[in-house]
Scaffold this motif. Sequence first.
Motif, mmCIF file in Angstrom:
data_model
loop_
_atom_site.group_PDB
_atom_site.id
_atom_site.type_symbol
_atom_site.label_atom_id
_atom_site.label_comp_id
_atom_site.label_asym_id
_atom_site.label_seq_id
_atom_site.Cartn_x
_atom_site.Cartn_y
_atom_site.Cartn_z
ATOM 1 N N SER A 25 0.956 -1.251 -0.011
ATOM 2 C CA SER A 25 -0.199 -0.008 0.015
ATOM 3 C C SER A 25 0.823 1.336 0.061
ATOM 4 O O SER A 25 0.324 2.355 -0.540
ATOM 5 N N GLU A 26 1.998 1.370 0.692
ATOM 6 C CA GLU A 26 2.919 2.367 0.674
ATOM 7 C C GLU A 26 3.583 2.474 -0.834
ATOM 8 O O GLU A 26 3.716 3.597 -1.068
ATOM 9 N N GLN A 28 2.080 1.658 -3.412
ATOM 10 C CA GLN A 28 1.031 2.230 -4.253
ATOM 11 C C GLN A 28 1.100 3.776 -4.016
ATOM 12 O O GLN A 28 1.044 4.536 -5.093
ATOM 13 N N ARG A 29 1.035 4.192 -2.953
ATOM 14 C CA ARG A 29 0.735 5.376 -2.483
ATOM 15 C C ARG A 29 1.952 6.441 -3.072
ATOM 16 O O ARG A 29 1.894 7.482 -3.706
ATOM 17 N N THR A 31 4.184 5.712 -5.346
ATOM 18 C CA THR A 31 4.074 5.882 -6.828
ATOM 19 C C THR A 31 3.149 6.674 -7.501
ATOM 20 O O THR A 31 3.550 7.598 -8.258
ATOM 21 N N ILE A 32 2.133 7.026 -6.750
ATOM 22 C CA ILE A 32 1.108 7.925 -7.257
ATOM 23 C C ILE A 32 1.501 9.382 -7.104
ATOM 24 O O ILE A 32 1.478 10.149 -7.866
ATOM 25 N N ILE A 33 2.204 9.359 -5.853
ATOM 26 C CA ILE A 33 2.733 10.710 -5.613
ATOM 27 C C ILE A 33 3.722 11.085 -6.736
ATOM 28 O O ILE A 33 3.751 12.214 -7.003
ATOM 29 N N ALA A 35 4.228 9.973 -9.564
ATOM 30 C CA ALA A 35 3.724 10.094 -10.920
ATOM 31 C C ALA A 35 2.880 11.538 -10.977
ATOM 32 O O ALA A 35 3.128 12.329 -12.029
ATOM 33 N N ILE A 36 2.137 11.960 -9.802
ATOM 34 C CA ILE A 36 1.685 13.465 -10.125
ATOM 35 C C ILE A 36 2.516 14.367 -9.976
ATOM 36 O O ILE A 36 2.550 15.333 -10.961
ATOM 37 N N SER A 38 5.535 14.128 -11.129
ATOM 38 C CA SER A 38 6.299 14.201 -12.391
ATOM 39 C C SER A 38 5.431 14.714 -13.581
ATOM 40 O O SER A 38 6.098 15.585 -14.338
#
Length: 66
Positions: A25-26, A28-29, A31-33, A35-36, A38
């Motif tokens: 879960s960490e 994924q979290r 990775t999303i941060i 990506a945003i 970037s």
Amino acid sequence: MTKVVNYISEAFVELKSNVTWPEWSEVQRLTIIVAIFSILFALATWGVDVVFAKVLGGFFNLLKKA
């Protein structure tokens, strides 16, 4: 060649036994941060590029007219 194979196998042992891996879960979290941020950085870079292109275009148009 055996040194390379030995190094790689020791690296895998090190990764299995001594590295603390984060929870899924960490991962994924984070990775999303990443990506945003970037995407935001890419948009900011694009925006600066567009502004500089327009400023330089206007500057060179002024030079042509003068």
